[in-house]
Design an enzyme around this catalytic site. Structure first.
Site, PDB file in Angstrom:
ATOM      1  CD  GLU A  44      -2.697   1.360   2.477  1.00 22.88           C
ATOM      2  OE1 GLU A  44      -3.713   2.062   2.427  1.00 22.88           O
ATOM      3  OE2 GLU A  44      -2.307   0.774   3.523  1.00 22.88           O
ATOM      4  CD  GLU A  69       2.483   8.028   5.298  1.00 20.72           C
ATOM      5  OE1 GLU A  69       2.876   9.212   5.217  1.00 20.72           O
ATOM      6  OE2 GLU A  69       1.508   7.579   4.660  1.00 20.72           O
ATOM      7  CG  ASP A 118      -2.083  15.685  -1.964  1.00 18.06           C
ATOM      8  OD1 ASP A 118      -2.870  16.223  -2.770  1.00 18.06           O
ATOM      9  OD2 ASP A 118      -1.365  16.335  -1.190  1.00 18.06           O
ATOM     10  CE  LYS A 122      -2.737  25.402  -6.574  1.00 16.13           C
ATOM     11  NZ  LYS A 122      -1.848  26.362  -5.865  1.00 16.13           N
ATOM     12  CG  ASP A 154     -12.156  11.996  -0.704  1.00 14.70           C
ATOM     13  OD1 ASP A 154     -10.972  11.613  -0.845  1.00 14.70           O
ATOM     14  OD2 ASP A 154     -12.448  13.163  -0.364  1.00 14.70           O
ATOM     15  CD  GLU A 194     -13.464   3.007   2.272  1.00 15.91           C
ATOM     16  OE1 GLU A 194     -14.371   2.371   1.718  1.00 15.91           O
ATOM     17  OE2 GLU A 194     -12.282   2.601   2.366  1.00 15.91           O
TER      18      GLU A 194
END
Length: 214
Positions: A44, A69, A118, A122, A154, A194
């Protein structure tokens, strides 16, 4: 949003080198030995606080999971979830996903999960999106032809961009839904974001991309 430093996070991470791997470059090509089996490896990217990857590891003990991460103040929270899960088929990397090719050998992985990344809306930041072609090239090296990328978000703009990016790359798309929680999809495991977003009535978008032959 800038994240605050979490006091003691670095020390907590250093105290658990069997969970947050300190020198992942040394593990390149050796992850099967680390997990002590030949099971598939799923990663992930941007694992956040670790709920998703921890629950996946518990639900699928025959698959090895690695959460990647960058933010130390976030991955220390994922570390706590991994400790609570107490599963041998899961570890974490406190690293930048830009450097994935340094940590994994060609075709060493089988699947990539991208959850609530993220959106970088732009245009000048397009190359930072984790579904940009440059990242797809990296994933392709690591998971090979037929490897899968599973995306949840989302953000409708990022979702539409990703569908176009996947299609333009030659991927076959399946299980596309523009409203996951009102779909027939089974076996969904929620991330922290979520749960938050869906409780606010926001739609969750999901798809699976199958990488083409190159």
């Amino acid at each position: 949003m800038r994240l605050r430093n979490k006091p003691g996070a670095a020390d907590e991470i250093k105290a658990h080198p069997h969970i947050v791997i300190p020198n992942p470059k040394e593990m390149r090509g050796k992850w099967a030995s680390f997990f002590r089996n030949q099971n598939p490896i799923h990663i992930e990217v941007g694992t956040g606080k670790g709920r998703f990857v921890s629950e996946m590891a518990k639900a699928h003990p025959d698959i090895n999971y690695i959460g990647v991460e960058l933010q130390t103040s976030v991955i220390v929270m994922a570390l706590e979830k991994v400790k609570q899960a107490n599963v041998p088929n899961l570890c974490l990397l406190n690293e930048d996903v830009e450097n994935l090719l340094d940590f994994f050998e060609e075709k060493e992985l089988e699947r990539v999960y991208i959850n609530f990344t993220d959106p970088w809306p732009k245009n000048r930041h397009e190359k930072r999106r984790l579904t940009y072609r440059g990242f797809l090239d990296k994933y392709h090296v690591l998971i090979g032809d037929g490897g899968e990328i599973h995306l949840k978000t989302d953000n409708e703009g990022l979702f539409e961009y990703s569908l176009n990016s996947f299609s333009g790359y030659g991927c076959r798309l399946k299980n596309i839904t523009f409203d996951l929680h009102n779909s027939s999809f089974e076996g969904n495991i929620m991330t922290e974001y979520e749960e938050k977003f869906s409780s606010q009535g926001l739609k969750i978008f999901r798809c699976e991309a199958i990488l083409p032959q190159k």
